[in-house]
Design a protein around this motif. Structure first.
Motif, mmCIF file in Angstrom:
data_model
loop_
_atom_site.group_PDB
_atom_site.id
_atom_site.type_symbol
_atom_site.label_atom_id
_atom_site.label_comp_id
_atom_site.label_asym_id
_atom_site.label_seq_id
_atom_site.Cartn_x
_atom_site.Cartn_y
_atom_site.Cartn_z
ATOM 1 N N ILE A 191 38.805 35.156 55.906
ATOM 2 C CA ILE A 191 40.104 35.593 55.643
ATOM 3 C C ILE A 191 40.755 35.956 54.268
ATOM 4 O O ILE A 191 40.380 35.049 53.284
ATOM 5 C CB ILE A 191 41.176 34.736 56.381
ATOM 6 N N THR A 192 41.054 37.304 53.888
ATOM 7 C CA THR A 192 41.207 37.450 52.576
ATOM 8 C C THR A 192 42.600 38.236 52.605
ATOM 9 O O THR A 192 42.807 39.379 53.220
ATOM 10 C CB THR A 192 40.279 38.396 51.629
ATOM 11 N N ASN A 193 43.926 37.997 51.928
ATOM 12 C CA ASN A 193 45.099 38.279 51.914
ATOM 13 C C ASN A 193 45.215 39.401 51.067
ATOM 14 O O ASN A 193 45.500 39.287 49.757
ATOM 15 C CB ASN A 193 46.152 37.196 51.630
ATOM 16 N N ALA A 217 41.760 40.930 57.035
ATOM 17 C CA ALA A 217 42.483 41.109 55.639
ATOM 18 C C ALA A 217 44.006 41.560 56.104
ATOM 19 O O ALA A 217 44.072 42.752 56.377
ATOM 20 C CB ALA A 217 41.943 42.239 54.933
ATOM 21 N N PRO A 218 44.740 40.390 56.164
ATOM 22 C CA PRO A 218 46.394 40.589 56.451
ATOM 23 C C PRO A 218 46.830 41.560 54.991
ATOM 24 O O PRO A 218 46.766 41.172 54.016
ATOM 25 C CB PRO A 218 46.733 39.261 56.601
ATOM 26 N N GLY A 219 47.861 42.377 55.615
ATOM 27 C CA GLY A 219 48.336 43.472 54.596
ATOM 28 C C GLY A 219 49.891 42.820 54.239
ATOM 29 O O GLY A 219 50.100 41.707 54.729
ATOM 30 N N ALA A 220 50.545 43.330 53.545
ATOM 31 C CA ALA A 220 51.859 42.847 53.010
ATOM 32 C C ALA A 220 52.729 43.127 54.346
ATOM 33 O O ALA A 220 52.754 44.082 55.028
ATOM 34 C CB ALA A 220 52.293 43.634 51.859
ATOM 35 N N GLY A 230 64.902 49.321 74.166
ATOM 36 C CA GLY A 230 65.241 50.766 74.171
ATOM 37 C C GLY A 230 65.878 51.118 72.960
ATOM 38 O O GLY A 230 66.448 52.251 72.941
ATOM 39 N N LYS A 231 66.342 50.231 72.120
ATOM 40 C CA LYS A 231 66.919 50.684 70.861
ATOM 41 C C LYS A 231 66.195 50.433 69.585
ATOM 42 O O LYS A 231 65.197 49.562 69.347
ATOM 43 C CB LYS A 231 68.211 49.372 70.773
ATOM 44 N N VAL A 232 66.468 51.233 68.455
ATOM 45 C CA VAL A 232 65.755 50.940 67.055
ATOM 46 C C VAL A 232 66.545 49.997 66.287
ATOM 47 O O VAL A 232 67.791 50.102 66.050
ATOM 48 C CB VAL A 232 65.573 52.443 66.618
ATOM 49 N N VAL A 233 65.642 48.973 65.955
ATOM 50 C CA VAL A 233 66.479 47.771 65.121
ATOM 51 C C VAL A 233 65.237 47.656 63.930
ATOM 52 O O VAL A 233 64.265 48.062 64.026
ATOM 53 C CB VAL A 233 66.590 46.889 65.979
ATOM 54 N N PRO A 234 65.979 47.029 62.955
ATOM 55 C CA PRO A 234 65.166 46.730 61.738
ATOM 56 C C PRO A 234 64.164 45.501 62.045
ATOM 57 O O PRO A 234 64.559 44.564 62.924
ATOM 58 C CB PRO A 234 66.052 46.211 60.648
ATOM 59 N N GLY A 235 62.908 45.686 61.953
ATOM 60 C CA GLY A 235 61.879 44.683 62.002
ATOM 61 C C GLY A 235 61.024 44.428 60.638
ATOM 62 O O GLY A 235 60.991 45.164 59.851
ATOM 63 N N LYS A 236 60.292 43.195 60.960
ATOM 64 C CA LYS A 236 59.148 43.024 60.082
ATOM 65 C C LYS A 236 57.743 43.131 60.489
ATOM 66 O O LYS A 236 57.504 42.601 61.670
ATOM 67 C CB LYS A 236 59.338 41.569 59.727
ATOM 68 N N LEU A 237 56.949 44.040 59.952
ATOM 69 C CA LEU A 237 55.806 44.326 60.503
ATOM 70 C C LEU A 237 54.641 44.176 59.276
ATOM 71 O O LEU A 237 54.954 43.929 58.101
ATOM 72 C CB LEU A 237 55.583 45.638 60.966
ATOM 73 N N MET A 238 53.213 43.933 60.023
ATOM 74 C CA MET A 238 52.333 43.465 59.124
ATOM 75 C C MET A 238 51.005 43.982 59.688
ATOM 76 O O MET A 238 50.718 43.878 60.970
ATOM 77 C CB MET A 238 52.013 41.777 58.793
ATOM 78 N N ASN A 239 50.212 44.734 59.023
ATOM 79 C CA ASN A 239 48.859 45.140 59.468
ATOM 80 C C ASN A 239 47.778 44.069 59.223
ATOM 81 O O ASN A 239 47.684 43.491 58.295
ATOM 82 C CB ASN A 239 48.429 46.290 58.576
ATOM 83 N N VAL A 240 47.053 43.978 60.374
ATOM 84 C CA VAL A 240 45.734 42.939 60.265
ATOM 85 C C VAL A 240 44.653 43.627 60.259
ATOM 86 O O VAL A 240 44.361 44.531 61.426
ATOM 87 C CB VAL A 240 45.971 41.921 61.480
ATOM 88 N N ASN A 241 44.063 43.834 59.371
ATOM 89 C CA ASN A 241 42.669 44.882 59.231
ATOM 90 C C ASN A 241 41.456 43.847 59.354
ATOM 91 O O ASN A 241 41.542 42.921 58.663
ATOM 92 C CB ASN A 241 42.870 45.399 57.831
ATOM 93 N N ALA A 242 40.595 44.379 60.000
ATOM 94 C CA ALA A 242 39.409 43.718 60.390
ATOM 95 C C ALA A 242 38.035 44.472 60.175
ATOM 96 O O ALA A 242 38.255 45.918 60.213
ATOM 97 C CB ALA A 242 39.525 43.438 61.796
ATOM 98 N N SER A 243 37.212 44.092 59.753
ATOM 99 C CA SER A 243 35.808 44.483 59.751
ATOM 100 C C SER A 243 34.881 43.423 60.383
ATOM 101 O O SER A 243 35.074 42.423 60.251
ATOM 102 C CB SER A 243 35.391 44.238 58.358
ATOM 103 N N PHE A 244 34.010 44.250 61.335
ATOM 104 C CA PHE A 244 33.005 43.340 62.102
ATOM 105 C C PHE A 244 31.906 43.821 62.214
ATOM 106 O O PHE A 244 31.721 45.213 62.300
ATOM 107 C CB PHE A 244 33.854 42.738 63.459
ATOM 108 N N ASP A 245 30.781 43.047 62.558
ATOM 109 C CA ASP A 245 29.472 43.683 62.786
ATOM 110 C C ASP A 245 29.052 43.780 64.260
ATOM 111 O O ASP A 245 29.100 42.931 65.025
ATOM 112 C CB ASP A 245 28.585 42.249 62.303
#
Length: 294
Positions: A191-193, A217-220, A230-245
């Motif tokens: 894991i590398t942040n 590799a988790p992102g910011a 059904g409603k648009v609200v503010p949220g906290k999102l994070m991308n989790v990026n992966a590389s695999f064999d």
């Protein structure tokens, strides 16, 4: 003593054997992917854990535990290749990349957690903190000896040296601690942040000599609009990026890993340490740090 505790995988499918034969090294079969996680509850859990215990819990700790659980659920992904045959690891070891600075030079090395699936977040946090401090303070004798050996090598021999060491430690499964090579330094997954660098998305290349088939590799964590009931609200999102064999990890395995990550990170109070069972580690008047990065 062998370098790793391994058992050969039986009943390998014809597709898997074809995949192994299609690529000679991890340079060729890398698959990249990204999933986006809702992190509101994870951040709330981290804050509640810190208030209760005084321990500086981070997203990296949550991911390390989730990765270990994912490999427990999907043992076929906890493997290496030897002589084109899949061998399953008996233990789950999760590594994180650590930045070292010395005299203006920046270096990367790893800190690991053995048997991570059996450990609580408190244990993972304590072990990782101790390992990181040991690495940054250059008190890991085996690691320092191996880095000294690499520094002394002429550039012309670097490729041959990394291939040779990988061949001895993983293909032949020799214990090379006598030569200053750390025992299973990189483990089952790394894991590398990259979020600590301000990046949302980044894909880490597989490093063939480590024989690690999974890089996470988790992102910011970013503020973003999300749809909730059904409603648009503010949220906290994070991308989790992966590389695999892809020689022995395919979409089926990746789906188990991804679903485990989503299940645990988006519902942390149900899947990580129960806060009512965690004892405080410091006096209540000691305030824990407020940053959840890491």
């Amino acid at each position: 003593m062998a370098h790793l505790e391994l058992i050969p995988k039986e009943n390998v499918s014809s597709f898997r054997k074809l995949a192994i034969g299609s690529w000679k090294t991890a340079y060729d079969p890398t698959v990249y992917g990204t999933m986006t996680l809702r992190m509101d509850k994870a951040l709330a859990y981290i804050e509640a854990f810190r208030v209760k215990t005084g321990i500086r819990l981070t997203v990296t700790h949550l991911l390390a535990k989730a990765m270990a659980e994912a490999l427990r659920r999907c043992p076929d992904a906890n493997a290496i290749l030897r002589f084109n045959r899949i061998y399953l690891r008996k233990r789950i070891t999760i590594s994180t990349l650590v930045v070292q600075t010395d005299g203006g030079k920046v270096d990367l090395t790893s800190a690991k957690i053995d048997d991570a699936e059996q450990k609580s977040l408190r244990e993972i946090s304590a072990e990782l903190e101790a390992a990181v401090q040991k690495v940054r303070q250059r008190r890991d004798e085996a690691l320092e000896k191996s880095k000294g050996t690499i520094h002394a090598l002429p550039y012309a021999f670097l490729n041959f040296f990394t291939w040779l060491i990988s061949f001895f430690m993983y293909t032949l499964n020799w214990d090379m601690t006598w030569a200053g090579m750390p025992r299973d330094a990189f483990g089952s997954a790394i894991i590398t942040n990259v979020g600590s660098l301000g990046l949302d998305t980044a894909y880490v290349p597989l490093v063939p000599y480590t024989r690690v088939p999974i890089f996470i590799a988790p992102g910011a964590i970013k503020d973003a609009p999300v749809v909730e009931n059904g409603k648009v609200v503010p949220g906290k999102l994070m991308n989790v990026n992966a590389s695999f064999d892809h020689r022995f990890i395919d979409g089926f395995h990746a789906s188990i890993l991804a679903n485990t990550f989503r299940e645990m990170l988006e519902n942390p109070f149900e899947h990580f340490d129960k806060l009512d069972e965690v004892a405080p580690a410091v006096p209540a008047d000691v305030k824990p740090p407020v940053s959840a990065a890491g």
